[in-house]
Design a protein around this motif. Structure first.
Motif, PDB file in Angstrom:
ATOM      1  N   ILE A  20      40.925  91.654  56.113  1.00 34.28           N
ATOM      2  CA  ILE A  20      42.292  91.141  55.974  1.00 34.28           C
ATOM      3  C   ILE A  20      42.274  89.619  55.876  1.00 34.28           C
ATOM      4  O   ILE A  20      42.992  89.021  55.071  1.00 34.28           O
ATOM      5  N   TRP A  21      41.442  88.976  56.678  1.00 29.34           N
ATOM      6  CA  TRP A  21      41.328  87.511  56.647  1.00 29.34           C
ATOM      7  C   TRP A  21      40.856  87.027  55.281  1.00 29.34           C
ATOM      8  O   TRP A  21      41.414  86.073  54.725  1.00 29.34           O
ATOM      9  N   LEU A  22      39.845  87.676  54.713  1.00 28.46           N
ATOM     10  CA  LEU A  22      39.357  87.286  53.396  1.00 28.46           C
ATOM     11  C   LEU A  22      40.468  87.374  52.347  1.00 28.46           C
ATOM     12  O   LEU A  22      40.653  86.458  51.538  1.00 28.46           O
ATOM     13  N   TYR A  23      41.224  88.460  52.379  1.00 26.10           N
ATOM     14  CA  TYR A  23      42.248  88.669  51.353  1.00 26.10           C
ATOM     15  C   TYR A  23      43.387  87.667  51.479  1.00 26.10           C
ATOM     16  O   TYR A  23      43.859  87.120  50.466  1.00 26.10           O
ATOM     17  N   LEU A  24      43.839  87.387  52.700  1.00 26.05           N
ATOM     18  CA  LEU A  24      44.968  86.490  52.887  1.00 26.05           C
ATOM     19  C   LEU A  24      44.579  85.014  52.865  1.00 26.05           C
ATOM     20  O   LEU A  24      45.378  84.164  52.467  1.00 26.05           O
ATOM     21  N   ARG A  25      43.356  84.729  53.254  1.00 25.57           N
ATOM     22  CA  ARG A  25      42.932  83.319  53.357  1.00 25.57           C
ATOM     23  C   ARG A  25      42.522  82.737  52.015  1.00 25.57           C
ATOM     24  O   ARG A  25      42.779  81.555  51.728  1.00 25.57           O
ATOM     25  N   ARG A 189      56.635  91.166  50.599  1.00 22.60           N
ATOM     26  CA  ARG A 189      55.667  91.453  51.658  1.00 22.60           C
ATOM     27  C   ARG A 189      54.467  90.508  51.567  1.00 22.60           C
ATOM     28  O   ARG A 189      54.023  89.952  52.572  1.00 22.60           O
ATOM     29  N   PHE A 190      53.964  90.308  50.336  1.00 19.59           N
ATOM     30  CA  PHE A 190      52.792  89.466  50.200  1.00 19.59           C
ATOM     31  C   PHE A 190      53.092  88.017  50.563  1.00 19.59           C
ATOM     32  O   PHE A 190      52.311  87.388  51.283  1.00 19.59           O
ATOM     33  N   VAL A 191      54.181  87.441  50.057  1.00 17.49           N
ATOM     34  CA  VAL A 191      54.446  86.029  50.320  1.00 17.49           C
ATOM     35  C   VAL A 191      54.704  85.789  51.805  1.00 17.49           C
ATOM     36  O   VAL A 191      54.384  84.703  52.332  1.00 17.49           O
ATOM     37  N   SER A 192      55.256  86.782  52.507  1.00 15.76           N
ATOM     38  CA  SER A 192      55.468  86.639  53.954  1.00 15.76           C
ATOM     39  C   SER A 192      54.130  86.593  54.695  1.00 15.76           C
ATOM     40  O   SER A 192      53.935  85.768  55.598  1.00 15.76           O
TER      41      SER A 192
END
Length: 231
Positions: A20-25, A189-192
């Motif tokens: 999750i960190w890789l995808y969002l960061r 959802r993604f931008v949040s």
């Protein structure tokens, strides 16, 4: 802080948290994350990564927001056009004068009602009125501010609002990587999720020394680990 439960998942919490960190960061697709995990010997499909982000992302984002200090009272508002599901929509964004993302809202219109909705969400979320609000020259802002009594704190000017306009760039990069958003709900959802992660790891590298950067990075990772802690 709400602890998360990773019960009944095949993979250990550390793998889920790292994916999750890789995808969002970073500007990565689900398939990119799948490849990076495979290089480390973790065989997981990109669809599983997507399900992890959808399931745990909102709770992680909420935990990250609760750790953030109170934002500056000087706000910048701006909107940009995005194509979602073949339709042109507006992505409204509010940041403070230090670059902290305060709110991101996907809406169909650019009128007074849309500007009012953004401002009311901001006032309810943060619990105080700004001392100054800077926008571009879109008339919707002026009409909305007159209704809620913020006209005397409103400043307009294209160059004065560079802070908000520059803050759109990370989303533009992700939009290209994702080959556009598929629906208004998935975009919101993604931008949040992205804004909460961005606030934690946006360290303004060009303004601080290497030693301070190491300290801030360690603090950011500590906040992330606290937000993803198990129950």
């Amino acid at each position: 802080m709400s602890p998360l439960s990773y019960a009944r998942h095949q993979f250990p919490p550390t793998v889920i948290q790292h994916a999750i960190w890789l995808y969002l960061r970073f500007t990565l697709s689900y398939r990119d994350v799948e490849e990076l995990l495979a290089e480390r010997g973790v065989n997981v499909s990109y669809e599983t990564v997507r399900r992890w982000v959808v399931k745990f992302g909102p709770a992680i984002a909420g935990n990250l927001r609760r750790q953030r200090p109170r934002p500056s009272p000087r706000w910048h508002l701006d909107e940009m056009v995005v194509k979602i599901g073949g339709r042109l929509m507006s992505l409204w964004r509010a940041v403070d004068d230090e670059g902290e993302v305060l709110e991101v809202l996907v809406q169909r219109r650019r009128g007074k009602a849309a500007a009012l909705k953004l401002m009311r969400k901001l006032l309810k979320k943060h619990g105080f009125a700004p001392t100054q609000v800077t926008t571009d020259k879109l008339r919707s802002y002026g009409a909305a501010f007159r209704e809620i009594g913020l006209t005397d704190r409103h400043e307009q000017g294209r160059r004065q609002n560079n802070r908000a306009e520059v803050s759109h760039q990370p989303i533009r990069r992700r939009e290209r990587k994702m080959q556009r958003f598929k629906s208004p709900g998935s975009a919101q959802r993604f931008v949040s999720l992205h804004s909460a992660t961005y606030n934690t790891f946006n360290l303004q590298r060009h303004l601080i020394s290497r030693r301070t950067l190491r300290t801030f990075r360690a603090q950011a990772m500590a906040e992330w680990h606290a937000a993803t802690a198990t129950a």
